[in-house]
Design an enzyme around this catalytic site. Structure first.
Site, PDB file in Angstrom:
ATOM      1  N   SER A 121      -0.706  -1.830  -0.220  1.00  0.00           N
ATOM      2  CA  SER A 121      -0.588  -2.870  -1.234  1.00  0.00           C
ATOM      3  C   SER A 121      -1.957  -3.437  -1.595  1.00  0.00           C
ATOM      4  CB  SER A 121       0.266  -4.022  -0.703  1.00  0.00           C
ATOM      5  OG  SER A 121       1.499  -3.544  -0.239  1.00  0.00           O
ATOM      6  N   HIS A 142       1.907   3.347  -5.158  1.00  0.00           N
ATOM      7  CA  HIS A 142       2.405   2.096  -4.579  1.00  0.00           C
ATOM      8  C   HIS A 142       3.820   1.795  -5.077  1.00  0.00           C
ATOM      9  CE1 HIS A 142       2.171  -2.532  -4.249  1.00  0.00           C
ATOM     10  NE2 HIS A 142       2.482  -2.030  -3.078  1.00  0.00           N
ATOM     11  N   GLU A 154       2.950   1.615  -8.931  1.00  0.00           N
ATOM     12  CA  GLU A 154       1.562   1.479  -9.403  1.00  0.00           C
ATOM     13  C   GLU A 154       0.793   2.723  -8.970  1.00  0.00           C
ATOM     14  OE1 GLU A 154       0.523  -3.256  -9.477  1.00  0.00           O
ATOM     15  OE2 GLU A 154       0.623  -2.315  -7.518  1.00  0.00           O
ATOM     16  N   ASN A 193       0.638  -7.396  -6.980  1.00  0.00           N
ATOM     17  CA  ASN A 193       0.396  -8.318  -5.868  1.00  0.00           C
ATOM     18  C   ASN A 193      -0.737  -9.299  -6.160  1.00  0.00           C
ATOM     19  OD1 ASN A 193       2.396  -7.852  -3.869  1.00  0.00           O
ATOM     20  ND2 ASN A 193       1.492  -5.848  -3.519  1.00  0.00           N
TER      21      ASN A 193
HETATM   22  N1  NAD Z   1       7.085  -4.646   2.667  1.00  0.00           N
HETATM   23  C1  NAD Z   1       6.967  -4.514   1.343  1.00  0.00           C
HETATM   24  O1  NAD Z   1       7.675  -5.170   0.560  1.00  0.00           O
HETATM   25  C2  NAD Z   1       5.976  -3.546   0.772  1.00  0.00           C
HETATM   26  C3  NAD Z   1       6.016  -3.243  -0.603  1.00  0.00           C
HETATM   27  C4  NAD Z   1       5.117  -2.309  -1.138  1.00  0.00           C
HETATM   28  C5  NAD Z   1       4.177  -1.713  -0.301  1.00  0.00           C
HETATM   29  N2  NAD Z   1       4.159  -2.037   1.029  1.00  0.00           N
HETATM   30  C6  NAD Z   1       3.153  -1.357   1.877  1.00  0.00           C
HETATM   31  O2  NAD Z   1       3.797  -0.284   2.561  1.00  0.00           O
HETATM   32  C7  NAD Z   1       3.181  -0.091   3.829  1.00  0.00           C
HETATM   33  C8  NAD Z   1       4.241  -0.171   4.901  1.00  0.00           C
HETATM   34  O3  NAD Z   1       4.859  -1.445   4.854  1.00  0.00           O
HETATM   35  P1  NAD Z   1       6.285  -1.697   5.515  1.00  0.00           P
HETATM   36  O4  NAD Z   1       6.754  -2.992   4.981  1.00  0.00           O
HETATM   37  O5  NAD Z   1       7.132  -0.468   5.380  1.00  0.00           O
HETATM   38  O6  NAD Z   1       5.859  -1.868   7.048  1.00  0.00           O
HETATM   39  P2  NAD Z   1       6.768  -1.660   8.345  1.00  0.00           P
HETATM   40  O7  NAD Z   1       6.092  -2.422   9.422  1.00  0.00           O
HETATM   41  O8  NAD Z   1       8.197  -1.918   8.028  1.00  0.00           O
HETATM   42  O9  NAD Z   1       6.633  -0.095   8.646  1.00  0.00           O
HETATM   43  C9  NAD Z   1       5.471   0.518   9.121  1.00  0.00           C
HETATM   44  C10 NAD Z   1       5.918   1.700   9.984  1.00  0.00           C
HETATM   45  O10 NAD Z   1       4.785   2.512  10.282  1.00  0.00           O
HETATM   46  C11 NAD Z   1       4.942   3.002  11.602  1.00  0.00           C
HETATM   47  N3  NAD Z   1       3.623   3.448  12.089  1.00  0.00           N
HETATM   48  C12 NAD Z   1       2.581   2.680  12.475  1.00  0.00           C
HETATM   49  N4  NAD Z   1       1.523   3.463  12.812  1.00  0.00           N
HETATM   50  C13 NAD Z   1       1.925   4.747  12.627  1.00  0.00           C
HETATM   51  C14 NAD Z   1       1.301   6.013  12.786  1.00  0.00           C
HETATM   52  N5  NAD Z   1       0.040   6.099  13.203  1.00  0.00           N
HETATM   53  N6  NAD Z   1       2.009   7.124  12.490  1.00  0.00           N
HETATM   54  C15 NAD Z   1       3.288   7.039  12.047  1.00  0.00           C
HETATM   55  N7  NAD Z   1       3.939   5.862  11.855  1.00  0.00           N
HETATM   56  C16 NAD Z   1       3.268   4.732  12.153  1.00  0.00           C
HETATM   57  C17 NAD Z   1       5.542   1.840  12.366  1.00  0.00           C
HETATM   58  O11 NAD Z   1       6.195   2.281  13.560  1.00  0.00           O
HETATM   59  C18 NAD Z   1       6.524   1.264  11.336  1.00  0.00           C
HETATM   60  O12 NAD Z   1       7.813   1.849  11.448  1.00  0.00           O
HETATM   61  C19 NAD Z   1       2.069  -1.153   3.941  1.00  0.00           C
HETATM   62  O13 NAD Z   1       0.866  -0.574   3.534  1.00  0.00           O
HETATM   63  C20 NAD Z   1       2.531  -2.221   2.956  1.00  0.00           C
HETATM   64  O14 NAD Z   1       1.469  -2.981   2.430  1.00  0.00           O
HETATM   65  C21 NAD Z   1       5.037  -2.927   1.591  1.00  0.00           C
END
Ligand code: NAD
Length: 258
Positions: A121, A142, A154, A193
């Site tokens: 993000s 994104h 995005e 964002n």
């Molecule tokens: N939460 C949102 O609304 C949202 C929206 C758009 C983008 N994002 C982006 O998406 C990404 C993930 O966010 P999220 O909300 O899904 O987080 P999350 O914490 O729900 O999920 C992250 C996952 O990655 C796994 N992980 C960590 N290190 C790892 C590795 N080395 N290899 C494999 N898996 C690994 C974790 O176990 C976890 O299940 C971030 O970059 C975030 O900024 C989030």
């Protein structure tokens, strides 16, 4: 359009599970990597539950659900990503962790024209590209939460992303996944964002200062501005850890508390 058929998704949390689901529903072969067996089990459950919700709400048939599930495989071994055409990284919003994932993907993914994408993000795509030997094939894709529901993606090329990568990524998102793209410059927060996070932080400060209750803040924006949910509910949906991490990246880039 060339076919990006073999997908890899790194991370099966909130976003990675949603990305895996939409790709499987679009008919792609999806391999998902998680960091350990508990996280893998939780990721699989998230995908199963979301597909089951899709059936209950009449958006897909039971046969669609089964076919989509059959296209998704989960692993704890990133080494299995050698044959992937496109990988989307969706691990936690921490620069160090993402840089390590991109360095590992660069070593593992064998296809010369594979695209390595990030769902970050706010972390600069340039930094992720520089962790690889192929920054021209690294791009931000994104997605928005929940991925199966929201149409927007995005597309974030860094200064080093090649035109062909950019075009292939856009074709993939629009033609294969049926989503809509807006391009963004590679700056913390990108377009959405950069607008949304200061709004969410304002709502949190309003609550902290006792200016209004959580229920009133959320109801104000739902009833007064026709938002589908209020800012505090939205911050919870995004995850307070992710909201905080994006705010910190934006602060680091713009030195503005918003
Ligand atoms: N939460 C949102 O609304 C949202 C929206 C758009 C983008 N994002 C982006 O998406 C990404 C993930 O966010 P999220 O909300 O899904 O987080 P999350 O914490 O729900 O999920 C992250 C996952 O990655 C796994 N992980 C960590 N290190 C790892 C590795 N080395 N290899 C494999 N898996 C690994 C974790 O176990 C976890 O299940 C971030 O970059 C975030 O900024 C989030």
């Amino acid at each position: 359009m060339d076919t990006l058929y073999r997908m890899g998704v790194v991370g099966a949390g909130l976003m990675g599970s949603g990305i895996a689901e939409v790709c499987a529903r679009a008919g792609l072969d999806v391999l998902v990597a998680e960091s350990g067996s508990d996280a893998l089990t939780a990721g699989r459950r998230r995908i199963e539950q979301s597909l089951a919700r899709g059936v209950r709400s009449g958006k897909l048939s039971d046969a669609d659900r089964e076919q989509a599930l059959a296209r998704v495989r989960l692993t704890t071994d990133l080494g299995e990503f050698a044959d992937r055409d496109l990988v989307v990284e969706a691990v936690a919003e921490t620069e160090r962790v993402k840089v390590d994932v991109f360095a590992a993907l660069d070593k593992v993914v064998e296809r010369e024209d594979a695209i390595l994408a990030s769902n970050t993000s706010s972390i600069p795509i340039m930094k992720l590209g520089m962790a690889t030997t192929r920054p021209e094939q690294v791009v931000g894709i994104h997605f928005f939460n929940p991925v199966p529901v929201l149409a927007l993606v995005e597309l974030v090329p860094s200064l080093l992303t090649g035109q062909r990568t950019r075009q292939r990524a856009e074709d993939f998102v629009t033609t294969v996944l049926g989503k809509q793209v807006i391009p963004s410059t590679d700056r913390a927060g990108f377009v959405v964002n950069a607008l949304l996070i200061p709004y969410l932080l304002s709502a949190i400060r309003m609550l902290e200062s006792g200016f209004a209750s959580a229920a009133d803040i959320d109801q104000g924006m739902v009833l007064g501005c026709a938002h589908p949910m209020g800012p505090l509910a939205l911050a919870d949906l995004i995850g307070l850890d992710t909201t905080h991490a994006i705010a910190e990246s934006m602060y680091a880039e713009f030195t503005d508390r918003g």
